[in-house]
Design a protein around this motif. Structure first.
Motif, PDB file in Angstrom:
ATOM      1  N   HIS A 232       0.876  -1.125  -0.003  1.00 61.01           N
ATOM      2  CA  HIS A 232      -0.004   0.059   0.061  1.00 61.01           C
ATOM      3  C   HIS A 232       0.950   1.170   0.122  1.00 61.01           C
ATOM      4  CE1 HIS A 232      -2.875   3.051   2.062  1.00 61.01           C
ATOM      5  NE2 HIS A 232      -3.368   2.855   0.892  1.00 61.01           N
ATOM      6  N   ARG A 233       2.071   1.296   0.724  1.00 61.27           N
ATOM      7  CA  ARG A 233       2.844   2.374   0.877  1.00 61.27           C
ATOM      8  C   ARG A 233       3.305   2.816  -0.613  1.00 61.27           C
ATOM      9  NH1 ARG A 233       4.508   0.354   6.225  1.00 61.27           N
ATOM     10  NH2 ARG A 233       6.038  -0.564   5.150  1.00 61.27           N
ATOM     11  N   ARG A 234       3.944   1.606  -1.336  1.00 65.99           N
ATOM     12  CA  ARG A 234       4.491   1.965  -2.440  1.00 65.99           C
ATOM     13  C   ARG A 234       3.587   2.234  -3.517  1.00 65.99           C
ATOM     14  NH1 ARG A 234       9.254  -0.867  -3.787  1.00 65.99           N
ATOM     15  NH2 ARG A 234       8.866  -0.054  -5.742  1.00 65.99           N
ATOM     16  N   TRP A 235       2.314   1.378  -3.372  1.00 64.25           N
ATOM     17  CA  TRP A 235       1.259   1.856  -4.513  1.00 64.25           C
ATOM     18  C   TRP A 235       0.660   3.293  -4.130  1.00 64.25           C
ATOM     19  CZ3 TRP A 235      -4.118   3.208  -4.160  1.00 64.25           C
ATOM     20  CH2 TRP A 235      -4.747   2.707  -5.233  1.00 64.25           C
ATOM     21  N   GLU A 236       0.713   3.809  -3.017  1.00 66.52           N
ATOM     22  CA  GLU A 236       0.120   5.055  -2.772  1.00 66.52           C
ATOM     23  C   GLU A 236       1.085   6.134  -3.474  1.00 66.52           C
ATOM     24  OE1 GLU A 236      -2.415   7.107  -0.168  1.00 66.52           O
ATOM     25  OE2 GLU A 236      -3.262   5.558  -1.729  1.00 66.52           O
ATOM     26  N   ALA A 237       2.330   5.682  -3.323  1.00 62.68           N
ATOM     27  CA  ALA A 237       3.529   6.808  -3.827  1.00 62.68           C
ATOM     28  C   ALA A 237       3.667   6.727  -5.598  1.00 62.68           C
ATOM     29  CB  ALA A 237       4.718   6.309  -3.223  1.00 62.68           C
TER      30      ALA A 237
ATOM     31  N   ARG B  72      -8.222   3.043  -0.669  1.00 63.69           N
ATOM     32  CA  ARG B  72      -7.425   1.933  -0.298  1.00 63.69           C
ATOM     33  C   ARG B  72      -8.073   0.646  -0.523  1.00 63.69           C
ATOM     34  NH1 ARG B  72      -4.192   1.284   4.558  1.00 63.69           N
ATOM     35  NH2 ARG B  72      -4.356  -0.908   5.533  1.00 63.69           N
ATOM     36  N   GLN B  73      -9.441   0.642  -0.530  1.00 67.77           N
ATOM     37  CA  GLN B  73     -10.068  -0.800  -0.954  1.00 67.77           C
ATOM     38  C   GLN B  73      -9.779  -0.951  -2.500  1.00 67.77           C
ATOM     39  OE1 GLN B  73     -11.902  -2.794   0.817  1.00 67.77           O
ATOM     40  NE2 GLN B  73     -11.036  -1.322   2.465  1.00 67.77           N
ATOM     41  N   LEU B  74      -9.506  -0.054  -3.449  1.00 65.74           N
ATOM     42  CA  LEU B  74      -9.136  -0.416  -4.604  1.00 65.74           C
ATOM     43  C   LEU B  74      -7.549  -0.847  -4.672  1.00 65.74           C
ATOM     44  CD1 LEU B  74     -10.556   2.509  -6.437  1.00 65.74           C
ATOM     45  CD2 LEU B  74     -11.248   0.279  -6.758  1.00 65.74           C
ATOM     46  N   CYS B  75      -6.553  -0.239  -3.855  1.00 67.37           N
ATOM     47  CA  CYS B  75      -5.321  -1.014  -3.511  1.00 67.37           C
ATOM     48  C   CYS B  75      -5.436  -1.958  -3.299  1.00 67.37           C
ATOM     49  CB  CYS B  75      -4.813   0.053  -2.564  1.00 67.37           C
ATOM     50  SG  CYS B  75      -2.894  -0.622  -2.043  1.00 67.37           S
ATOM     51  N   TRP B  76      -6.364  -2.435  -2.275  1.00 65.60           N
ATOM     52  CA  TRP B  76      -6.591  -4.113  -1.943  1.00 65.60           C
ATOM     53  C   TRP B  76      -6.822  -4.901  -2.870  1.00 65.60           C
ATOM     54  CZ3 TRP B  76      -5.300  -6.845   2.439  1.00 65.60           C
ATOM     55  CH2 TRP B  76      -6.092  -7.881   2.574  1.00 65.60           C
TER      56      TRP B  76
ATOM     57  N   ALA C 266     -11.431  11.782   3.840  1.00 59.98           N
ATOM     58  CA  ALA C 266     -11.089  10.759   4.486  1.00 59.98           C
ATOM     59  C   ALA C 266     -11.837   9.338   3.961  1.00 59.98           C
ATOM     60  CB  ALA C 266     -11.216  10.606   6.111  1.00 59.98           C
ATOM     61  N   GLY C 267     -12.906   9.825   3.627  1.00 58.97           N
ATOM     62  CA  GLY C 267     -13.776   8.851   3.113  1.00 58.97           C
ATOM     63  C   GLY C 267     -13.394   8.274   1.601  1.00 58.97           C
ATOM     64  N   ALA C 268     -13.141   9.192   0.853  1.00 53.52           N
ATOM     65  CA  ALA C 268     -12.636   8.886  -0.517  1.00 53.52           C
ATOM     66  C   ALA C 268     -11.054   8.258  -0.526  1.00 53.52           C
ATOM     67  CB  ALA C 268     -12.368  10.149  -0.996  1.00 53.52           C
TER      68      ALA C 268
END
Length: 457
Positions: free
Chosen positions: A153-158, A264-268, A257-259
């Protein structure tokens, strides 16, 4: 006139469609093609709810192409053979297709490559059409995939996803190309009564409406079973009627925060896709074997049947299973509770649960379904593989007033809040009159059995 073919698979849309835009850029005319391949049926993917949802998606895709001067060409048969026939008929120089990551999709791609090898036609495979980031775009040092979600998730977010593409203004299709009628939902039997309508138009409307009305509450309410503040976009993402990359961009533009919880669910979703791409065998084999000896025999079959039918005696489990049967969809928290009950309280093989879900879910996706089941069963990527969800405590937390249970388990519709999740505490005569079953196992016995089986007693 130069011609390219676009083979649609699980990317049934005209917005943000890299293969379609690339084909339009490289040729004067384009053949938008979908092949109804009997191999899909043989592989077990053609469940009634998905066939009905697929029919909606194809009807909508055809309408979207026709509004731009084109049409969808539908063929039936072996995919590689049908694509080759279209290439020969039109003289197409390129075939464009979205990359797939299941074993089935990879075999299809190799068969296409082989079929086109002697046709002087190039196969163009486009990554990241059905996901936000393509599997393999971010990897840990020394491995081809992340096995734990948080560092992924950390790498994906970046990593910034590609920019969404606008829908084309026009699509010109060669004349005289024959095809089958576009499938209709009405031709599919045994469809769940409450199955949602499919298609890109419906999916985009849902995304827009959800972002406007529910995104702000999503972080706090996405686990609320009765509130149902989730987007319900999973079937549209599965069929590619909505672009995951575009959904991320639009959610981030909305902000809050909701968005971000939604993103995050799409990252999952991407996380499980990259696991499956690296380990295709995890569709059927344990990712991390626990040496389970799952229950079998007559009593195990009876318990499995009770779970499938929503007759376990645990209201929240039964509510979730009945929602699945009626809608072809289940709330994510319900999926977790029902899966934990099957694999850990009943100690039955996760593959049995995954098979039942795939038989009903409109969003029945190999990566998401199988690997989420493995996560719950403790054979997947969960860093706490032996955790057991107590269905009573889960119900009291996520269905506080019992509204979800009362909707789907009408036998308990008038039971007081204090007892709705524990109906075995009702007066015996009252229980008998309702026709609701007693629990098929006590939670204490189920937990003890599971702990012994995993060597943790």
């Amino acid at each position: 006139m130069s011609v390219s073919v676009v083979l649609f698979t699980s990317d049934l849309r005209v917005h943000d469609h890299p293969p379609l835009r690339a084909a339009l850029s490289s040729a004067d005319e384009v053949v938008p093609l979908f092949v109804r391949d009997p191999a899909v049926d043989r592989a077990g993917f053609a469940a009634p709810n998905r066939l009905a949802f697929l029919a909606d998606c194809l009807t909508d895709l055809d309408a979207g192409l026709r509004s731009r001067g084109g049409r969808l060409v539908v063929r039936s048969g072996d995919t590689a053979a049908e694509v080759r026939a279209v290439v020969r008929r039109t003289g197409a120089a390129e075939v464009h297709v979205a990359a797939g990551y299941t074993a089935f999709a990879r075999r299809r791609e190799e068969e296409l490559r082989h079929a086109l090898a002697d046709e002087d036609c190039r196969l163009c495979v486009h990554e990241g059409v059905s996901s936000v980031l393509p599997p393999g775009e971010v990897t840990p040092q020394g491995s081809d995939h992340f096995a734990v979600f948080t560092p992924y998730h950390r790498r994906w977010e970046a990593t910034r996803p590609r920019e969404p593409l606008a829908a084309p203004r026009s699509v010109r299709v060669p004349d005289g190309l024959d095809g089958d009628p576009v499938p209709a939902r009405s031709a599919v039997a045994s469809v769940s009564e409450g199955l949602a309508a499919g298609g890109e138009g419906e999916g985009r409307k849902r995304l827009t409406g959800w972002l406007a009305r529910h995104a702000d509450e999503y972080e706090d309410r996405h686990d609320d079973l009765a509130g149902d503040a989730t987007s319900r976009l999973s079937p549209y993402l599965h069929f590619g009627a909505v672009s995951a990359a575009e959904a991320v961009h639009r959610a981030r533009e909305r902000g809050g925060a909701g968005a971000e919880a939604f993103v995050r669910q799409l990252c999952w979703r991407d996380f499980h896709l990259q696991v499956l791409a690296a380990r295709p065998d995890t569709a059927t084999a344990d990712y991390r074997p626990r040496h389970d000896r799952w229950r079998s025999g007559k009593r195990a079959e009876e318990d499995l049947t009770a779970w499938r039918e929503g007759r376990t005696g645990y209201p929240v489990v039964d509510a979730a299973m009945r929602q699945l049967a009626h809608e072809g969809w289940m709330h994510n928290r319900g999926r977790l509770i029902a899966a934990s009950f099957l694999t850990k309280t009943l100690y039955l093989d996760w593959r049995e649960g995954a098979r039942h879900f795939l038989g009903l879910l409109a969003d029945g996706d190999v990566a998401e379904n199988q690997l989420n089941w493995q996560w719950v069963a403790g054979t997947g990527t969960d860093t706490r593989p032996h955790r057991v969800l107590n269905p009573v405590l889960q119900a009291k937390k996520y269905d506080r007033y019992g509204a979800y249970v009362r909707r789907w388990v009408p036998e308990l519709a008038d039971v007081p809040v204090a007892l709705v999740h524990e109906p075995w505490r009702l007066d015996p005569s009252d229980r008998a009159d309702r026709g609701y079953p007693e629990p098929i196992v006590t939670l204490a016995d189920g937990l003890a059995r599971f702990r012994e089986a995993r060597g943790r007693d």
